[in-house]
Scaffold this motif. Sequence first.
Motif, PDB file in Angstrom:
ATOM      1  N   LEU A  59       0.957  -1.239  -0.048  1.00 14.81           N
ATOM      2  CA  LEU A  59      -0.084   0.156   0.188  1.00 14.81           C
ATOM      3  C   LEU A  59       0.777   1.254  -0.078  1.00 14.81           C
ATOM      4  O   LEU A  59       0.518   2.198  -0.710  1.00 14.81           O
ATOM      5  CB  LEU A  59      -0.953  -0.094   1.166  1.00 14.81           C
ATOM      6  N   ASP A  60       1.999   1.212   0.839  1.00 11.93           N
ATOM      7  CA  ASP A  60       2.827   2.379   0.912  1.00 11.93           C
ATOM      8  C   ASP A  60       3.413   2.497  -0.633  1.00 11.93           C
ATOM      9  O   ASP A  60       3.738   3.921  -1.042  1.00 11.93           O
ATOM     10  CB  ASP A  60       4.099   2.155   2.192  1.00 11.93           C
ATOM     11  N   GLU A 102       2.125   1.878  -3.361  1.00 13.51           N
ATOM     12  CA  GLU A 102       1.260   2.395  -4.481  1.00 13.51           C
ATOM     13  C   GLU A 102       0.981   3.747  -4.223  1.00 13.51           C
ATOM     14  O   GLU A 102       0.836   4.599  -5.141  1.00 13.51           O
ATOM     15  CB  GLU A 102      -0.192   1.531  -4.253  1.00 13.51           C
ATOM     16  N   ASP A 103       0.703   4.339  -3.142  1.00  6.73           N
ATOM     17  CA  ASP A 103       0.421   5.668  -3.251  1.00  6.73           C
ATOM     18  C   ASP A 103       1.715   6.458  -2.870  1.00  6.73           C
ATOM     19  O   ASP A 103       1.627   7.656  -2.725  1.00  6.73           O
ATOM     20  CB  ASP A 103      -0.512   5.893  -1.744  1.00  6.73           C
ATOM     21  N   GLY A 104       3.041   6.052  -3.190  1.00  8.59           N
ATOM     22  CA  GLY A 104       4.077   6.813  -3.039  1.00  8.59           C
ATOM     23  C   GLY A 104       4.773   6.899  -1.828  1.00  8.59           C
ATOM     24  O   GLY A 104       5.764   7.574  -1.808  1.00  8.59           O
ATOM     25  N   THR A 105       3.961   6.276  -0.591  1.00  8.82           N
ATOM     26  CA  THR A 105       4.708   6.745   0.608  1.00  8.82           C
ATOM     27  C   THR A 105       6.098   6.039   0.873  1.00  8.82           C
ATOM     28  O   THR A 105       6.987   6.748   1.583  1.00  8.82           O
ATOM     29  CB  THR A 105       3.641   6.264   1.632  1.00  8.82           C
ATOM     30  N   ASP A 113       8.538   5.907  -1.380  1.00  6.86           N
ATOM     31  CA  ASP A 113       9.510   6.587  -1.837  1.00  6.86           C
ATOM     32  C   ASP A 113       9.814   7.817  -0.879  1.00  6.86           C
ATOM     33  O   ASP A 113      10.962   8.335  -0.468  1.00  6.86           O
ATOM     34  CB  ASP A 113       9.066   7.374  -3.076  1.00  6.86           C
ATOM     35  N   LEU A 146      13.294  -0.127  -5.273  1.00 12.32           N
ATOM     36  CA  LEU A 146      12.769   1.303  -5.427  1.00 12.32           C
ATOM     37  C   LEU A 146      13.582   1.843  -6.898  1.00 12.32           C
ATOM     38  O   LEU A 146      12.942   2.803  -7.203  1.00 12.32           O
ATOM     39  CB  LEU A 146      13.368   2.272  -4.269  1.00 12.32           C
TER      40      LEU A 146
END
Lengths: 218, 216
Positions: A70-71, A73-76, A78, A217
């Motif tokens: 989930l992190d 997917e939403d860019g968290t 990075d 990443l």
Amino acid sequence: MRALLLRDLRLAVRSGGGFGLSLAFFLIVTVLIPFGVGPEPGVLARIAPGALWIGALLAVLLSLDRIFALDREDGTLDLLATAPIPLEAVAATKALAHWLTTGLPLALVAPGLGVLLNLAPAATGWLIGSLLLGTPALSVIGAFGAALTVGLKRGGLLMSLLVLPLYVPTLIFGALAVGRGGAGADAATPLMMLAGVSLGTVAVLPFATAAALRINLR
Amino acid sequence: MELSCRDLAVARGGWPLLSGVTFRVAPGRALILRGPNGSGKTTLLRTLAGLQPALSGRADPEPGMIAYHGHADGLKSTLTATENLRFWAELFGTSPDVRSALAAFGLERLADRAAAHMSAGQRRRLGLARLMVTGRPVWALDEPTVSLDTASVTRFASVLARHLDAGGAALIATHIDLGVPGEVLDVTAFRSAPPARGQGGAPDGFGNAADAEAFL
């Protein structure tokens, strides 16, 4: 780190966070076993330690892909990687949050489910103890598997294949401790092995998890 | 804060994209990255932000000074705007002046609304407000104005201008004119040659340092 831990706990208990899903799954698996093997109390009591441990293990497995996917997917993810705390600390903190929302509740509800499987009353304490000692390893190993597959779409099945073999020592010693404890035999050795596996994985795997995240990443 | 970068080579998925990237930007000015899709703007920003290693070369400042904002906003949809920002402020160890960051992007009225119930533009503004609470002097922004309306772009440009005025710096991949003082860097000037099969690939003569200095 504290902020990250609190955020993960908060996300887990909010709607859609998945807290309770693995508990419900554990309940269902446990309820299904008597349907499958028949209701003879002797048979159930004999397989209860192993069945409960396998149920807990599968329940943990079910919740693993939430750790990083989930992190990601939403860019968290990075942004966490560019934050001032090291990625190793992120990995360890997220594994801890996973254990607090999955392993710990599983250990606490397991005695109630043991009743459904006619688990020997003497084994109840050993069940809680072995789950408390063993589930940290499940969370840490699972976080490693989740980090390895975080870049893949629908990586859940691959992650299961990677993670389940690594769960074998924990399962063997965990079920053995409950079985021996319930039979009145000495269960200290499997419990110590269980604790050893957990301590070893907790010490080493956050570094491997962080390395896997860095690669994914790129 | 001065930005500088010398002979930087970056790759994506093992393919060299840019090589010999060299620039120097005076304090208080932004570096605007331009180039067509796939030319390596995002890869360059991610490399500078420390999300992936450079093939060679060096850049200043180090990633620890850079706040990165990519294509995704990094918001948790079940948390409110305030909770999202406060989390980042705590993680970056800054005093959580969440209220002024929200105000700067016109989000005061949405402070207690969950990010899931915001529009794409509102989410983007909240994501950009995160830059303010990180307290980092260099902002690395990848297409920051996507899904922003004209008024919000103006608002963002003024926040950016204030950040630069206060001695900050910014690296921005964008195609619109934000009206902030800065240099333009066309990344196509540094494009690497496609690598030979089985080799790491060698940079061609396209982007050398002399070209870059002349360009700036």
